[in-house]
Write a protein that holds these residues in place. Structure first.
Motif, PDB file in Angstrom:
ATOM      1  N   PHE A   1      -1.121 -20.510  64.934  1.00 38.63           N
ATOM      2  CA  PHE A   1      -2.351 -20.081  65.593  1.00 38.63           C
ATOM      3  C   PHE A   1      -3.236 -21.265  65.955  1.00 38.63           C
ATOM      4  O   PHE A   1      -3.881 -21.276  67.007  1.00 38.63           O
ATOM      5  CB  PHE A   1      -3.107 -19.086  64.700  1.00 38.63           C
ATOM      6  N   ASP A   2      -3.282 -22.273  65.087  1.00 37.24           N
ATOM      7  CA  ASP A   2      -4.044 -23.481  65.395  1.00 37.24           C
ATOM      8  C   ASP A   2      -3.409 -24.225  66.565  1.00 37.24           C
ATOM      9  O   ASP A   2      -4.122 -24.775  67.413  1.00 37.24           O
ATOM     10  CB  ASP A   2      -4.094 -24.397  64.166  1.00 37.24           C
TER      11      ASP A   2
ATOM     12  N   GLU B   1      -3.433 -19.912  59.755  1.00 39.37           N
ATOM     13  CA  GLU B   1      -2.246 -19.313  59.124  1.00 39.37           C
ATOM     14  C   GLU B   1      -1.163 -20.378  59.007  1.00 39.37           C
ATOM     15  O   GLU B   1      -1.075 -21.275  59.844  1.00 39.37           O
ATOM     16  CB  GLU B   1      -1.732 -18.143  59.979  1.00 39.37           C
ATOM     17  N   THR B   2      -0.357 -20.282  57.980  1.00 38.04           N
ATOM     18  CA  THR B   2       0.765 -21.213  57.811  1.00 38.04           C
ATOM     19  C   THR B   2       2.066 -20.432  57.715  1.00 38.04           C
ATOM     20  O   THR B   2       2.102 -19.333  57.164  1.00 38.04           O
ATOM     21  CB  THR B   2       0.603 -22.070  56.538  1.00 38.04           C
TER      22      THR B   2
ATOM     23  N   LEU C   1      -1.599 -24.974  50.374  1.00 37.89           N
ATOM     24  CA  LEU C   1      -0.723 -24.823  49.221  1.00 37.89           C
ATOM     25  C   LEU C   1       0.610 -24.199  49.614  1.00 37.89           C
ATOM     26  O   LEU C   1       0.669 -23.335  50.488  1.00 37.89           O
ATOM     27  CB  LEU C   1      -1.397 -23.942  48.152  1.00 37.89           C
ATOM     28  N   THR C   2       1.665 -24.647  48.974  1.00 39.06           N
ATOM     29  CA  THR C   2       2.980 -24.041  49.172  1.00 39.06           C
ATOM     30  C   THR C   2       3.068 -22.761  48.351  1.00 39.06           C
ATOM     31  O   THR C   2       2.146 -22.395  47.626  1.00 39.06           O
ATOM     32  CB  THR C   2       4.084 -25.016  48.733  1.00 39.06           C
TER      33      THR C   2
ATOM     34  N   TRP D   1      -7.396 -28.474  60.498  1.00 41.31           N
ATOM     35  CA  TRP D   1      -5.987 -28.118  60.296  1.00 41.31           C
ATOM     36  C   TRP D   1      -5.550 -28.370  58.853  1.00 41.31           C
ATOM     37  O   TRP D   1      -4.754 -27.610  58.313  1.00 41.31           O
ATOM     38  CB  TRP D   1      -5.100 -28.939  61.234  1.00 41.31           C
ATOM     39  N   MET D   2      -6.080 -29.411  58.256  1.00 41.65           N
ATOM     40  CA  MET D   2      -5.647 -29.813  56.931  1.00 41.65           C
ATOM     41  C   MET D   2      -6.384 -29.091  55.796  1.00 41.65           C
ATOM     42  O   MET D   2      -5.892 -29.038  54.675  1.00 41.65           O
ATOM     43  CB  MET D   2      -5.821 -31.328  56.754  1.00 41.65           C
ATOM     44  N   LYS D   3      -7.566 -28.559  56.096  1.00 39.14           N
ATOM     45  CA  LYS D   3      -8.365 -27.924  55.050  1.00 39.14           C
ATOM     46  C   LYS D   3      -8.412 -26.409  55.144  1.00 39.14           C
ATOM     47  O   LYS D   3      -8.406 -25.712  54.129  1.00 39.14           O
ATOM     48  CB  LYS D   3      -9.800 -28.483  55.085  1.00 39.14           C
TER      49      LYS D   3
END
Length: 388
Positions: free
Chosen positions: A172-173, A158-159, A268-269, A152-154
């Motif tokens: 999705f995660d 999708e964000t 990344l934002t 989830w962190m790497k």
């Protein structure tokens, strides 16, 4: 290079094809592996595992493996071996026996106890956790299992931004995790028939009424991906309430837990700045269920250097990997160290590989050279005996 050159000097260490590895001699029945040996046991009831079964392999049925680990939980290379060997065998090791024995003797009326598996890379923390998960499944624990937090962190699928400023959602995660939870617990959830304690409003037109089954709640999150993360938060809250009320018991199993407390992620934002884990919507619910403010449950997590990013892999000790915040979150906890194979475990593993025709034995020096090259590290041994 040294490992490969050294291994090539062992002429008998070769990998057979997938068909050969699983081949059965004409005069054998189902498989001689079903007969107990010095490196196998027919005892598949994990609650009955003891020091008598130490360093022996036991078999998990294929349907159970798909149910428990279809959504992840087994290391990739081990999973490939499982498909090649056409069977799922886990070695009964001391760290798993220790945790299972603790769980069997737990007073579940007391606050939840947290166990932390730690050790060097490749020693078998994930497979130890898998053994404990299988125990939970066989003993009617609702499983709250994250196969690998670092995914989830790497590398999230999708964000998306959420209404709360600064937070990022991984819809999705989140939906994939709900499906994993459903597959692991569907039968037990149906028999327990747990209900929601309140109404959950998702939008002006969508809501889950109070008194709905938790299965309906989970299904909503799977079907409506937009609300998957919110559904997880609601599900975690309901599970804690039901466990504390004695309606069920829960086993929380999280691999790579320290990724929740890493200084940064690879997400990344829009401004190309790295996001910290506390700004991910999935972080809060799972930190909530690893707290000690509920009963009738148990929490088993692993901490792993690989769950970190470059520059944060100096030590495998929990205090370093969790950092101040993570260590204080879990404190007090029971640390359980996972080490490289003992001589007995190493010998059992070699015998298992020979049995599956994964390697062939040379006249002399075979085991000693592999032991030296791998340092009895389970992953190192697995790499050495793979295809050249």
């Amino acid at each position: 290079m040294f490992v490969r050159q050294s291994l090539r000097r062992l002429p008998g260490v070769t990998r057979r094809s997938c068909v050969t590895a699983a081949a059965v001699a004409p005069n054998q029945t189902v498989r001689e592996s079903l007969v107990p040996t010095d490196y196998r046991t027919n005892e598949t009831n994990t609650a009955a595992h003891s020091s008598v079964h130490d360093a022996k392999f036991y078999t998990i049925p294929n349907d159970v493996r798909k149910q428990l680990f279809g959504g992840g939980g087994l290391p990739k290379q081990f999973d490939q071996q499982v498909k090649t060997f056409t069977e799922t065998c886990l070695m009964v090791r001391q760290p798993a026996l220790e945790v299972i024995n603790y769980i069997k003797n737990t007073d579940f009326s007391k606050p939840t106890i947290r166990y932390v598996l730690y050790g060097e890379n490749g020693v078998g923390k994930s497979l130890t956790l898998a053994h404990i998960i299988h125990y939970g499944h066989q003993n009617d624990f609702l499983l709250v299992h994250i196969p690998w937090v670092a995914n989830w962190m790497k590398k999230p699928k999708e964000t998306t931004n959420v209404e709360q400023e600064g937070l990022l959602d991984l819809p999705f995660d989140a939906a994939a995790w709900l499906l994993h939870f459903k597959n692991q617990n569907a039968k037990l959830m149906a028999s327990l028939d747990l209900k929601t304690s309140k109404e959950y409003v998702w939008s002006k037109r969508e809501s889950t009424p109070a008194g709905s089954s938790l299965s309906e709640l989970v299904e909503h999150g799977i079907q409506r991906i937009k609300f998957a993360s919110e559904t997880i938060a609601a599900l975690i809250s309901e599970l804690k309430q039901h466990s504390t009320a004695g309606h069920c018991k829960a086993l929380v199993a999280i691999d790579g837990f320290n990724a929740f407390f890493h200084p940064e992620t690879r997400i990344l934002t829009d401004n190309k700045q790295k996001v910290t884990p506390d700004r991910i919507t999935l972080t809060k619910p799972f930190l909530d269920i690893t707290n000690y403010d509920w009963t009738n449950g148990v929490v088993v997590v692993t901490v792993d250097k690989i769950a970190m990013t470059e520059g944060y892999m100096e030590s495998y000790m929990p205090r370093y990997l969790l950092g101040t915040q993570g260590f204080e979150h879990l404190d007090p906890f029971v640390p359980v160290r996972v080490d490289n194979y003992t001589d007995k475990e190493y010998h059992s593993c070699i015998q298992y590989y020979l049995d599956r025709h994964w390697i062939q034995k040379t006249p002399e020096g075979f085991e000693d050279q592999l032991k030296f090259l791998s340092n009895k590290n389970p992953y190192g041994l697995m790499r050495l005996t793979r295809s050249l």
